[in-house]
Design a protein around this motif. Structure first.
Motif, PDB file in Angstrom:
ATOM      1  N   PRO A  85     -59.945  24.210  40.118  1.00 17.94           N
ATOM      2  CA  PRO A  85     -58.541  24.259  40.336  1.00 17.94           C
ATOM      3  C   PRO A  85     -58.096  25.166  41.554  1.00 17.94           C
ATOM      4  N   SER A  86     -57.138  24.646  42.206  1.00 17.69           N
ATOM      5  CA  SER A  86     -56.406  25.553  43.462  1.00 17.69           C
ATOM      6  C   SER A  86     -55.412  26.308  42.940  1.00 17.69           C
ATOM      7  N   PRO A  87     -54.990  27.216  43.705  1.00 22.94           N
ATOM      8  CA  PRO A  87     -53.658  27.885  43.335  1.00 22.94           C
ATOM      9  C   PRO A  87     -52.661  27.503  43.897  1.00 22.94           C
ATOM     10  N   ILE A  88     -51.273  27.892  43.773  1.00 17.84           N
ATOM     11  CA  ILE A  88     -50.019  27.287  44.491  1.00 17.84           C
ATOM     12  C   ILE A  88     -49.715  28.415  45.537  1.00 17.84           C
ATOM     13  N   VAL A 139     -37.252  31.391  47.466  1.00 20.96           N
ATOM     14  CA  VAL A 139     -39.077  30.974  47.243  1.00 20.96           C
ATOM     15  C   VAL A 139     -39.615  29.511  47.563  1.00 20.96           C
ATOM     16  N   THR A 140     -40.410  29.462  48.340  1.00 22.66           N
ATOM     17  CA  THR A 140     -41.092  28.211  48.486  1.00 22.66           C
ATOM     18  C   THR A 140     -42.075  28.132  47.783  1.00 22.66           C
ATOM     19  N   ILE A 141     -42.455  27.201  47.062  1.00 21.32           N
ATOM     20  CA  ILE A 141     -43.753  26.584  45.869  1.00 21.32           C
ATOM     21  C   ILE A 141     -44.263  25.392  46.339  1.00 21.32           C
ATOM     22  N   MET A 142     -45.420  25.492  46.744  1.00 20.87           N
ATOM     23  CA  MET A 142     -46.105  24.401  47.256  1.00 20.87           C
ATOM     24  C   MET A 142     -47.812  24.333  46.946  1.00 20.87           C
ATOM     25  N   PRO A 143     -48.230  23.244  46.875  1.00 22.19           N
ATOM     26  CA  PRO A 143     -49.710  23.003  46.542  1.00 22.19           C
ATOM     27  C   PRO A 143     -50.572  23.493  47.753  1.00 22.19           C
ATOM     28  N   THR A 144     -51.613  23.830  47.635  1.00 18.08           N
ATOM     29  CA  THR A 144     -52.615  24.140  48.815  1.00 18.08           C
ATOM     30  C   THR A 144     -54.046  23.800  48.474  1.00 18.08           C
ATOM     31  N   ASN A 145     -54.786  23.671  49.529  1.00 10.68           N
ATOM     32  CA  ASN A 145     -56.295  23.553  49.502  1.00 10.68           C
ATOM     33  C   ASN A 145     -57.159  24.548  49.495  1.00 10.68           C
ATOM     34  N   PHE A 146     -56.428  25.792  49.359  1.00 15.22           N
ATOM     35  CA  PHE A 146     -57.035  27.129  49.881  1.00 15.22           C
ATOM     36  C   PHE A 146     -57.822  27.337  48.201  1.00 15.22           C
ATOM     37  N   ARG A 147     -58.747  28.342  48.297  1.00 16.15           N
ATOM     38  CA  ARG A 147     -59.485  28.355  46.786  1.00 16.15           C
ATOM     39  C   ARG A 147     -60.148  29.733  47.097  1.00 16.15           C
ATOM     40  N   LEU A 148     -60.374  30.489  45.784  1.00 12.64           N
ATOM     41  CA  LEU A 148     -60.965  31.741  45.571  1.00 12.64           C
ATOM     42  C   LEU A 148     -62.245  31.157  44.827  1.00 12.64           C
ATOM     43  N   TYR A 149     -63.374  31.927  44.976  1.00 13.47           N
ATOM     44  CA  TYR A 149     -64.491  31.434  44.051  1.00 13.47           C
ATOM     45  C   TYR A 149     -64.973  32.885  43.462  1.00 13.47           C
ATOM     46  N   ARG A 150     -65.322  32.797  41.997  1.00 11.69           N
ATOM     47  CA  ARG A 150     -65.609  33.704  41.286  1.00 11.69           C
ATOM     48  C   ARG A 150     -66.825  33.521  40.977  1.00 11.69           C
ATOM     49  N   GLU A 151     -67.700  34.870  40.691  1.00 14.46           N
ATOM     50  CA  GLU A 151     -69.089  34.708  40.121  1.00 14.46           C
ATOM     51  C   GLU A 151     -69.140  34.053  38.798  1.00 14.46           C
ATOM     52  N   GLY A 152     -70.207  33.379  38.507  1.00 11.44           N
ATOM     53  CA  GLY A 152     -70.446  32.624  37.346  1.00 11.44           C
ATOM     54  C   GLY A 152     -70.044  31.457  37.281  1.00 11.44           C
ATOM     55  N   ASN A 153     -70.066  30.626  35.991  1.00  5.12           N
ATOM     56  CA  ASN A 153     -69.578  29.341  36.172  1.00  5.12           C
ATOM     57  C   ASN A 153     -68.004  29.093  35.903  1.00  5.12           C
ATOM     58  N   TYR A 158     -52.928  31.752  41.124  1.00  8.43           N
ATOM     59  CA  TYR A 158     -53.675  30.878  40.149  1.00  8.43           C
ATOM     60  C   TYR A 158     -52.910  30.717  38.877  1.00  8.43           C
ATOM     61  N   THR A 159     -52.194  29.413  38.642  1.00  9.96           N
ATOM     62  CA  THR A 159     -51.542  29.113  37.401  1.00  9.96           C
ATOM     63  C   THR A 159     -52.495  28.320  36.510  1.00  9.96           C
ATOM     64  N   ARG A 160     -53.505  27.767  37.125  1.00  9.79           N
ATOM     65  CA  ARG A 160     -54.632  26.783  36.402  1.00  9.79           C
ATOM     66  C   ARG A 160     -55.759  27.762  36.582  1.00  9.79           C
ATOM     67  N   GLY A 161     -56.671  28.035  35.861  1.00  7.72           N
ATOM     68  CA  GLY A 161     -57.913  28.626  35.917  1.00  7.72           C
ATOM     69  C   GLY A 161     -58.378  29.074  34.696  1.00  7.72           C
ATOM     70  N   LYS A 197     -49.571  23.621  36.047  1.00  8.50           N
ATOM     71  CA  LYS A 197     -49.768  24.235  37.374  1.00  8.50           C
ATOM     72  C   LYS A 197     -48.365  24.807  37.946  1.00  8.50           C
ATOM     73  N   PHE A 198     -47.545  24.071  37.753  1.00  3.90           N
ATOM     74  CA  PHE A 198     -46.313  24.278  38.693  1.00  3.90           C
ATOM     75  C   PHE A 198     -45.131  24.864  37.420  1.00  3.90           C
ATOM     76  N   PRO A 199     -44.011  25.684  37.855  1.00  3.27           N
ATOM     77  CA  PRO A 199     -42.975  26.232  36.872  1.00  3.27           C
ATOM     78  C   PRO A 199     -42.302  25.150  36.745  1.00  3.27           C
ATOM     79  N   ILE A 200     -41.565  25.142  35.546  1.00  5.86           N
ATOM     80  CA  ILE A 200     -40.580  24.087  35.141  1.00  5.86           C
ATOM     81  C   ILE A 200     -39.532  23.809  36.447  1.00  5.86           C
TER      82      ILE A 200
END
Length: 467
Positions: A398-401, A348-362, A381-384, A435-438
């Motif tokens: 926040p951005s996902p991994i 498994v490769t785990i890396m940061p990304t600038n990709f983002r999802l948006y959700r209705e609301g604040n 999304y590990t942060r959100g 954000k990232f696993p140990i």
């Protein structure tokens, strides 16, 4: 393309399960309560007299309950129940005057006056602490040594500096100088984990964490460094799984090829760390890659160390890497799995990304939101927004991994669930939405310290020496 929401992973404690490390310890007790564990933690202290006195008074006060920060999110800012033999950790701090090694202010001042610059002062300050750490290790053997820094001194020497190593060098190389990393690396030879603590935690400023959270994080890290297990992942009864993180780090002058390092953890957080060999960056993707033989040797030797530590080989192995896999790496890892009769292997490769999802609301998307582009490529999304906290406990959008599966035997959903669970296995922080696993976080911490070790120095294999 599919989108789903993964459940918040459950952690295991003495008498029960919970999603939150703090609530779990408070209600159900530490995970290793039935085993040999640090029910008394012997501490050593190194620092100036005032700072040590402040920290000792604070530790004594932390035997008692600490009120939580006033907030509309009580689960985010929980009270600290006290560090004593009656509740939660059910452990005590112990020491006597012979475990306190004071460095006189006059010695600090002398070092300061004789230093050519801040980098020279850092090196001299590390030597002052090492002298006392060596004494404690040889004469008292505490479980953990607290290196206490006063704020004025901290402001002078803390942080990462880069100093020119050779005035005549045409490449103008600079050598990184960092107090924390240098002290952690040099203290390893004395075989006692150290904890660097700033004396300002006794009266936290507004921009710092609240008093109860500071106490939770301090004593959890202390318990782990004293060989305790505050919490564990909920174990799958049908599988003996371990997780390996593989990363690379550059030398302090950034002039040499990168060196590989691997860490292996099981569900209890027990495991080993092993330094590999220097590698070269690929001309194709500008990333470091192992040769087939290097991949084989690194993983094979790590699993042998792992066996020596826990006396069992895994049935399933999950390797997390912060860069893509080359064909040679895949070949090397698969040969190790075959040689050691490992039934299941996930690369498994785990890396940061600038990709983002948006959700209705604040608020941003919920932690655990998983977007799958196909079977091999996922965003998690590990942060959100965290339901348990009732908010998004962060300051920035926040951005996902990004998770790429190069080879896998288990389902992508299970692999992502495990990554989400491993974000909770950081014993430096009891807020569980890292954000990232140990496996990846540990890689970075370990590499930052290993680069201060000489080639002839043997690294410690336990993570408690690096955190």
């Amino acid at each position: 393309m599919e989108i789903s929401l993964l459940k918040e992973p459950i952690l295991q404690f003495q008498n029960g399960e919970h999603i939150c490390p703090r609530t779990g310890i408070y209600k159900f007790g530490v995970a290793d309560f039935e085993n040999v564990r640090p029910d008394k933690i012997v501490l050593g202290f190194v620092g100036n007299s005032d700072s040590i006195g402040s920290i000792i008074s604070w530790i004594k006060s932390c035997k008692n309950h600490i009120e939580p920060k006033k907030s509309n999110q009580p689960n985010l800012f929980m009270n600290f129940p006290g560090f004593n033999d009656k509740v939660a950790f059910k452990s005590e701090i112990t020491y006597d005057e012979s475990y306190i090694r004071k460095i006189n202010n006059s010695i600090f001042e002398k070092a300061k006056k004789s230093s050519e610059d801040i980098d020279d002062l850092i090196i001299k300050a590390v030597d002052l602490f090492l002298t006392e750490i060596k004494f404690l290790a040889k004469n008292k053997n505490p479980d953990v040594i607290l290196c206490v820094l006063d704020e004025k001194f901290t402001n002078m020497i803390y942080g990462t500096k880069n100093t020119k190593v050779d005035e005549d060098d045409e490449d103008n190389l600079s050598m990184e100088i960092n107090f924390r990393r240098l002290l952690k690396a040099k203290a390893m030879e004395y075989n006692i984990p150290i904890q660097i603590v700033r004396d300002r935690i006794v009266k936290p400023a507004k921009e710092m964490q609240d008093e109860a959270t500071i106490a939770w994080n301090f004593f959890t890290a202390l318990y782990y460094k004293a060989s305790g297990t505050p919490w564990a992942l909920k174990k799958n009864a049908n599988s003996n799984t371990c997780f390996a993180g593989i990363s690379f780090y550059k030398s302090r002058d950034k002039s040499t090829t990168q060196t590989s390092v691997t860490q292996i953890f099981n569900e209890q957080g027990n495991g080993v760390i092993l330094r590999g060999t220097p590698v070269k960056e690929s001309k194709k993707d500008k990333q470091p890659h192992l040769s087939e033989q290097q991949a084989f040797d690194l993983l094979y030797n790590s699993l042998k160390e792992y066996y020596e530590a826990v006396k069992i080989y895994p049935q399933r192995l999950v390797i997390h890497k912060s860069s893509n896999y080359s064909e040679e790496e895949i070949e090397g890892f698969e040969k190790v799995a075959e040689k050691m009769n490992i039934n299941s292997l996930d690369l498994v490769t785990i890396m940061p990304t600038n990709f983002r999802l948006y959700r209705e609301g604040n608020y941003p998307p919920l932690r655990g939101t998983m977007l799958s582009l196909d079977k091999q490529r996922h965003f998690l999304y590990t942060r959100g927004f965290v339901d348990y906290y009732g908010t998004y406990p962060g300051s920035y959008i926040p951005s996902p991994i990004e998770i790429r599966l190069f080879s896998y035997d288990e389902s992508p959903e299970r692999i992502c669930n495990e990554i989400l669970a491993l974000t909770k296995m950081n014993w430096n922080n009891t807020q569980f939405d890292r954000k990232f696993p140990i496996t990846i976080d540990c890689s970075r911490n370990v590499g930052e310290i290993l680069k201060y070790l000489g080639e002839d120095q043997k690294p410690q294999i336990k993570y408690s020496f690096y955190m």
